[in-house]
Design a protein around this motif. Structure first.
Motif, mmCIF file in Angstrom:
data_model
loop_
_atom_site.group_PDB
_atom_site.id
_atom_site.type_symbol
_atom_site.label_atom_id
_atom_site.label_comp_id
_atom_site.label_asym_id
_atom_site.label_seq_id
_atom_site.Cartn_x
_atom_site.Cartn_y
_atom_site.Cartn_z
ATOM 1 N N VAL A 104 35.327 28.174 43.591
ATOM 2 C CA VAL A 104 35.870 28.470 42.085
ATOM 3 C C VAL A 104 34.725 28.452 41.017
ATOM 4 O O VAL A 104 34.437 29.406 40.339
ATOM 5 N N GLU A 105 33.776 27.453 41.338
ATOM 6 C CA GLU A 105 32.599 27.479 40.197
ATOM 7 C C GLU A 105 31.768 28.495 40.531
ATOM 8 O O GLU A 105 31.061 29.006 39.507
ATOM 9 N N GLU A 106 31.563 29.150 41.730
ATOM 10 C CA GLU A 106 30.637 30.207 41.938
ATOM 11 C C GLU A 106 31.239 31.572 41.427
ATOM 12 O O GLU A 106 30.420 32.123 40.709
ATOM 13 N N VAL A 107 32.519 31.669 41.388
ATOM 14 C CA VAL A 107 33.067 32.674 41.013
ATOM 15 C C VAL A 107 33.113 32.781 39.466
ATOM 16 O O VAL A 107 32.791 33.764 38.733
ATOM 17 N N LEU A 108 33.583 31.569 38.931
ATOM 18 C CA LEU A 108 33.425 31.455 37.310
ATOM 19 C C LEU A 108 31.989 31.565 36.919
ATOM 20 O O LEU A 108 31.612 32.257 35.796
ATOM 21 N N SER A 109 30.924 31.226 37.695
ATOM 22 C CA SER A 109 29.389 31.394 37.205
ATOM 23 C C SER A 109 29.058 32.975 37.361
ATOM 24 O O SER A 109 28.621 33.414 36.101
ATOM 25 N N GLY A 110 29.704 33.835 38.202
ATOM 26 C CA GLY A 110 29.693 35.219 38.185
ATOM 27 C C GLY A 110 30.115 35.790 37.057
ATOM 28 O O GLY A 110 29.642 36.486 36.139
ATOM 29 N N PRO A 157 41.986 35.207 47.814
ATOM 30 C CA PRO A 157 43.003 35.255 46.760
ATOM 31 C C PRO A 157 43.510 33.931 46.145
ATOM 32 O O PRO A 157 43.517 33.866 44.882
ATOM 33 N N ALA A 158 43.431 32.818 46.630
ATOM 34 C CA ALA A 158 43.752 31.505 46.064
ATOM 35 C C ALA A 158 42.311 31.109 45.250
ATOM 36 O O ALA A 158 42.657 31.003 44.061
ATOM 37 N N VAL A 159 41.197 31.498 45.757
ATOM 38 C CA VAL A 159 39.872 31.013 44.780
ATOM 39 C C VAL A 159 39.933 32.017 43.569
ATOM 40 O O VAL A 159 39.410 31.594 42.650
ATOM 41 N N ALA A 160 40.114 33.687 44.013
ATOM 42 C CA ALA A 160 39.974 34.307 43.011
ATOM 43 C C ALA A 160 41.397 34.072 41.756
ATOM 44 O O ALA A 160 40.985 34.123 40.683
ATOM 45 N N ALA A 161 42.454 33.723 42.290
ATOM 46 C CA ALA A 161 43.539 33.124 41.104
ATOM 47 C C ALA A 161 43.122 32.146 40.566
ATOM 48 O O ALA A 161 43.369 32.032 39.076
ATOM 49 N N THR A 162 42.502 31.135 40.939
ATOM 50 C CA THR A 162 42.055 29.918 40.454
ATOM 51 C C THR A 162 41.063 30.171 39.337
ATOM 52 O O THR A 162 41.149 29.801 38.246
ATOM 53 N N ALA A 163 39.965 31.065 39.615
ATOM 54 C CA ALA A 163 39.125 31.378 38.801
ATOM 55 C C ALA A 163 39.689 32.308 37.782
ATOM 56 O O ALA A 163 39.053 32.013 36.539
#
Length: 141
Positions: free
Chosen positions: A68-74, A93-99
């Motif tokens: 999640v942190e990597e996605v948010l960083s991007g 989808p779970a990681v993307a939804a959380t971000a």
């Protein structure tokens, strides 16, 4: 590969290795949640963040939160981000939804609805849905 919101994509391992597709969609960064990569390898010119995760209840909290942190960083850097797992149905989808929930300040339920509205294959394991709810609450505090 489906665009969940502007600059956030969810897809499969094969799509993560498709240089033409990534270029057409303007993907700058790939967050890879698998233990292996695409058969063709990852394309050059795209930043690759590898956070191998297991699906379901064997998923480790720190790995999930790191992804999640990597996605948010991007997203915070205005990069277009592809989050991928094997089939693009559970982990990504779970990681993307959380971000998405954290980045947009929306509820995790609303974020999952948005992911499912744009990605037909969305079918996250119940354990990942619970992990997403916990992580989104932790990050938003």
């Amino acid at each position: 590969m489906d665009e969940i919101c502007s600059g956030l994509f969810v897809g499969t391992t094969n799509e993560a290795g498709n240089e033409v597709l990534l270029r057409e969609c303007g993907v700058d960064r790939v967050v890879s949640l698998t233990h292996g990569g695409p058969e063709t390898g990852f394309p050059s010119g795209v930043s690759i963040d590898k956070v191998p995760m297991k699906d379901g209840p064997r998923n480790e909290r720190d790995r999930f939160e790191s992804a999640v942190e990597e996605v948010l960083s991007g997203l915070c850097s205005s990069d277009s981000v592809l989050v991928h797992c094997s089939r693009g149905a559970s982990r990504s989808p779970a990681v993307a939804a959380t971000a998405l929930a954290i980045h947009r300040g929306i509820s995790i339920d609303e974020a999952f609805k948005q992911v499912a509205a744009h990605r037909e294959e969305t079918d996250p394991h119940d354990a990942l849905v619970r992990r997403a709810a916990t992580a989104s609450h932790t990050f938003q505090q």
